[in-house]
Each structure stands twice: as C-alpha cells, then as structure tokens.
Enzyme design. Sequence first.
Site, PDB file in Angstrom:
ATOM      1  N   ASP A 458      16.196 -33.399 -28.500  1.00 21.01           N
ATOM      2  CA  ASP A 458      17.568 -33.126 -28.916  1.00 21.01           C
ATOM      3  C   ASP A 458      17.711 -31.665 -29.371  1.00 21.01           C
ATOM      4  OD1 ASP A 458      20.214 -33.643 -29.568  1.00 21.01           O
ATOM      5  OD2 ASP A 458      19.770 -35.382 -30.824  1.00 21.01           O
ATOM      6  N   ASP A 524      27.545 -37.630 -26.114  1.00 20.89           N
ATOM      7  CA  ASP A 524      27.491 -38.577 -27.229  1.00 20.89           C
ATOM      8  C   ASP A 524      28.659 -39.547 -27.174  1.00 20.89           C
ATOM      9  OD1 ASP A 524      25.149 -37.970 -28.417  1.00 20.89           O
ATOM     10  OD2 ASP A 524      25.977 -36.714 -29.998  1.00 20.89           O
TER      11      ASP A 524
END
Length: 719
Positions: A458, A524
């Site tokens: 990430d 997301d």
Amino acid sequence: MADLRPVRRHEHLSAGGTSVIVEIGADTIPRVLHWGPDLGDLDDAALSAVADAARPTTGDSVVTHQTSVPLVPQHGTGWLGRPGIAGNRIVDGRPGPGWSPLFTSVQHARADSDAVCRLVSEGTDPVAELFLTTEVEVHPSGLVRVRATLRNDGTTPYVVGGLECALPVPAAADELLHLTGHHTRERMPQRQPFTVGQLVREARGGRAGHDATTIVAAGVPGFGWRSGRVWSVHVAWNGNQVTVAERTDGGWRLLRGGELLLPGEIVLDPGDTYPGPWLVASWGEGLDQLAGRHHDFLRARNQHPTRARPVLLNTWEAVYFDHDLDRLTALAEAGAEVGVERFVLDDGWFRGRRNDRSGLGDWFVDETVWPGGLRPLVERVHALGMEFGLWFEPEMANLDSDLARAHPDWLLGVGRGPGPESRYQHVLDLSKDEVVSYVTERMSQLVGELDVAYVKWDHNRALVDAGSQPFGTPAGHANALAVPGIMAELKQRHPGLEIESCCGGGGRIDLGIIEVADRVWASDCIDAHDRLDIQRGTSLLLPPELVGTHIGSPRAHTTGRVQPLSLRGGVALWGHLGIEWDLTRASAEDRAEVAEWVALHKALRPLLHTGRVVHADLSGDAFRLEGVVAQDGSRGIYGLAGYDRPLTSSYGRMPLGGLHDDVTYRVSLLPPGDRATVGRRPVWLDSPVTLTGRVLREVGLEVPMLLPDGYLLIDASAD
Ligand code: DGJ
C-alpha cells in the site's frame, strides 16, 4: 553497433497490424512520419513515396514549417514547441551551456528480435557534448514503445531537467480523451477538442496518482469503444510524470510524455547516463482495440501471471483495525466455505497499529493483539486450503513509531522537518541504502516466517517535499526506482510471491509498477455502481486478471449506497475476484449466493482472464454493457447493468460486439443475476436465441428494462 543491421533513409517497422514509418539520417535522430494501421510490404521506392506524401516541404523557413518532428523534439532544429530535452551544464559552479542540444551525427540500426521490430539510434552533439540513444519498438500486439537515454560526454556535470519523447498524430485526431479522478473515484474520462496549445497532465506526488490520466488519447471526433480511430500514450513510470497533448501553430499534433524531474534531481557526471521511461503508444479503431494492444503486450511478458488468479478475501472492510484471532479465524472459515483461495490480512497487525495514527514502519507482529504471533492464524488459513497474504505500507512511517523516533533523518524532507503530514504519516527516504535494507529485511523475514504468498503493498499518501535529509537533495526519482527494486528483490528471495500495487486504492497504476506487481487494487470504492466506470477506465491499460475486483458488503462503505448482491457479484466477476465483507455477519442466503458467484468466476476465469475485452457504445447513461470474448471467438460473456433510470419506457437494441461474424451463437442468461425488469420483456430473456456474430453485432438484442442496479449475465456460446 557493429552487430546490428544498418538501415536506410526511411525505416518501416511493422508488427501486429501496426506500421511505424520513421525518417532517419546521418544528421537526425528518428522522426516518426506514420504510426497506425499496417501499410503492407513497402520497398525502398514505396517507402520514399510514403515519406514524400506524408511530409510537407520546408517552405521559406524551417522555423515556421517544420517538415517532421524528431522523436525527442529539439529547439535547435527550429522547433518552437515544447522541447524534448531540458537541461544545462554546470561550469565553475554556475549554469552553463548545453541547454539547446542538437544531435547531428547519428547512426541507426535495426535490432529486431524474433517478435519485436526495433530501431536503435545513437546521436552525438559535439557542441553540447551529449550522446542520445533512442529506441523505437513495435511489438506483436501492435503496441509501440519509444524511449530516450541521455549520456554526458563532456567534462563538466550536466543537469537534466526533462527528457520527453513525442509521437505525431494526424489532423483527423481532433478530440482528446484524458482521465482524472480522486480517491475512491479514479480514472474518470474527460473529453475536449484538440485545440492549439498544450494539455499538460502532471503527477507530482511520487506516483501517477488518483487523478492519473493513465492515457492521453487523441482520435477522430466522437470515437467510442468499438469505432473511431484513436491514438494514445502512457508513461510507463511509477513516479512523477508528465503526459502532454501538444498542438502547435505550425499544425503539428503530438502525444508525448516522460518523467517529471524535480529541480536538480538528475545531475549527470561525465560518462553518466539517464534513461527516460518508456512512452507506450497504442492505437485502434475504437478504444477496445487500443486497450487490447496494452492487454496483449502485457500478456506476452514472461512475468505475466498465468496460474488461475486465486479468489481472495481481504479483511479491511470486514474488520478494519479490529484484529482478533478468533474473529479473523471465523472470517477465514467463512471465506473457505464460499470458495476463497487466499486470505489477506490487511492493515492493523503490527506493533502499535491500533488506528492510522501510529505504528507504520514498525514491521513486527504486535504482541499485545497477537500474543501467539500470526502463526496460529496462518496455520488455520493453510489448513483451510488457502494461501496467506499480508498488508504492508513499506515506504511510510508514522511519527508515532519506533522507527521514526530512532531515525528521524530517514524521512523525506527539504530541511524544515518532515514536511506536511497526510494520514498522520510521512514517507521514508529510499535513496538511503540503510532504509532500503531495513524495509527489505523486515519484509523478507516476515514473508519467509509466515509463508506469505501475497503482499498487499500500500501507499497512502503523496510525496511532498521529497528531499533527502540533511540537505534536502531531491529524491523523488530515487524513491520511484527503489520501490520496484525492493519488490523484485523480495520476489527473487521468495519465488512465487505475488505483490499487489495498492495506493489508497488506485493511485499507483502504471506500466512501470506492473513490471513487478502482479495486480493492482483499482479503487477503495467497492460501490458496484461506481466500480463500473472505475473498472472501465482501468481496462484502458490493464487486462482484467491484473485488476482487483471485490464483492463488498450490502452497504458500500465509501458511498453509503445499498446494492443487491447480484450487482455486486456481477461487477466483481470480471477481474481478479475478491471478497471484502464480513461474511460472518452475512445471512446464510447471501453466503450461498456469494459461493455461487465464486464458483461461476472459477468456471469462467480461464476465459475472462485471457479473452478480449469489449464495451458497448450505448447512448445515454441508462445501461452499461461490457464483456469478454474468447480469443478463438467460441464464447462471449457479457454483463448488462442497470446504471440509471432510462429516459424512455424502452431503450431499443444493444449490440453484442467482438464475436466472430460467421459463427452461430446460442444466447442465454447465466445465473446468478437479477432478472427483474419493468415494461416489455424481450423474448430472448426467457428462451435462448441462436444468431450469428454478425447479427448480434449489427442488429443486436432488445435491451431488457432492468430495474436500477439490476444486473444480467449473458452467455453467447458457439452453437
Ligand atoms: C488503503 C487501501 O486501499 C485499503 O484497501 C486498506 O488497505 C487501507 N489502506 C489500510 O490502511
């Protein structure tokens, strides 16, 4: 260049239905005259004739009438547009000459391999004392790649401010498409006329970004997915970058790009070289063909994942930071029951990480939350027949971490501390060997100890003030280089390890990171309605098997919308499938339907992950229709989504594109899916029809008037 075949005044590179005609000479680096449809066999005379036809004359002034534009445009040729090289020498500590290079002594050679046509050119500027190598490649996919590399042949340092390649498109390309977006809504299209001036799309946050343009395309006005000729470029680089559409008053239309360098970031000492990133160029009769070349190119790589993409369950939206062995074991068991093959433990497992304010950088399992370590969970996951995946955010640290307390100088900054905070975190300085080594060793140890098959990598903030302390030396380039380097090192140490490029969702999606990463997290936002468009935008660059698509919970966490499982499952079906939902709280009925979607995905993934992606050009916003057709045309699967309420009580027909014209297909519905419609109900919905690919494309099928958020899967199988 002794072993390479010398070339003529014009070169024709052709593969995969693409021709590139390049003008070359002893006094010029390559100038692309044509890039697009294959022109067939051309002998020398025909090639010269093509060039004569394609090239204007100089007229009275080379400055106002450029006859062709070098791959790296140079001001010294009389080019008054954007230069391809920005830079200068430092002499006695002061900015000096070399700011207008001109490569006048050039050698060219063909260096074709079995499958790839390649032209390599090396030019010298004896005045600026610079040496430029350019490469032009045409791949079997019909994709074109160009790149420039600059070497300092002088005795003083040379500062590179920019190095861009440029490709011309014809006058017919009068409409631009570029993308934008933000966190949770990435890769949304924007269109505008290709007016005189420059459309400059920059990424300055150390990654392509959530607002990344991904491609800049120019095409005939109104080009769509299935028709209308269109050309595009993409900068294959996982750092700061610039992509430009430039139209000059002299009539040139260029698509171009390169790395966006911070001031003074690249200083070439005598003998040093700076290789710019590949500029990846595609074209097509419509965006599907253009995108298909990217897909084919990626699929032809040795490192392209070929084993079936394991269906995964990611814990983030199920538990967030609430880590607990019993809860996560129950989640793993629920996942295994519905057919999950890989269990991924997201953020929250390491020291001090009870929320997003602390712990980043301390890559040790948190002993308070995980008193027995992660091993008991890993063992249960393995016993359930699943692989284990683990989340890291390797480039970052919270100030509230042992790492940042011990090494404040490991954070990027320009001399006034670590710069502005974002998500309570800062970026590590990967230009420092000791930082790279810390990150690599910590990750490698955990990957080894815990049998990690998959790393979710990430990156939750942009780089700002990306300087290396103590002097603030610009380090954006070094950081961008280091990331794929660490990924490659981990993969080498742990054969079979897969890595996802996640970046607060889809902020780092580019062909630079895809050299090493095995998939991307598209966004997301798991809201299936918004995902339809996010996945469309992503498909312009990446084939479905490289894109994470998850089934979320009934109420989307990012938008609050409540959506039926048929839409959530249907939209997630196409990519690398995952589940991101606390299944332990789902009803038995929902779990059974999830299992159905997973089973269907497993049955279809050999087709979905190798076939050609098609999108229908439907007017209005009422429906979205897309599909994947097997390469041999034997089967096409299509998904029709109710996107918005239609303006009229019936819509009309929709084409099923991409099938083989003369093959007869049986068209039926695939379960699961919500077949509820309003108004007229097309006959084919309830009893399969048999039609040729030509008829399905040209006449099409009556669109069922789905309810909003309805979703239908259509199967067209050769009869
Ligand atoms: C952003 C990612 O995109 C999410 O999936 C999740 O991993 C969080 N970060 C964790 O902090």
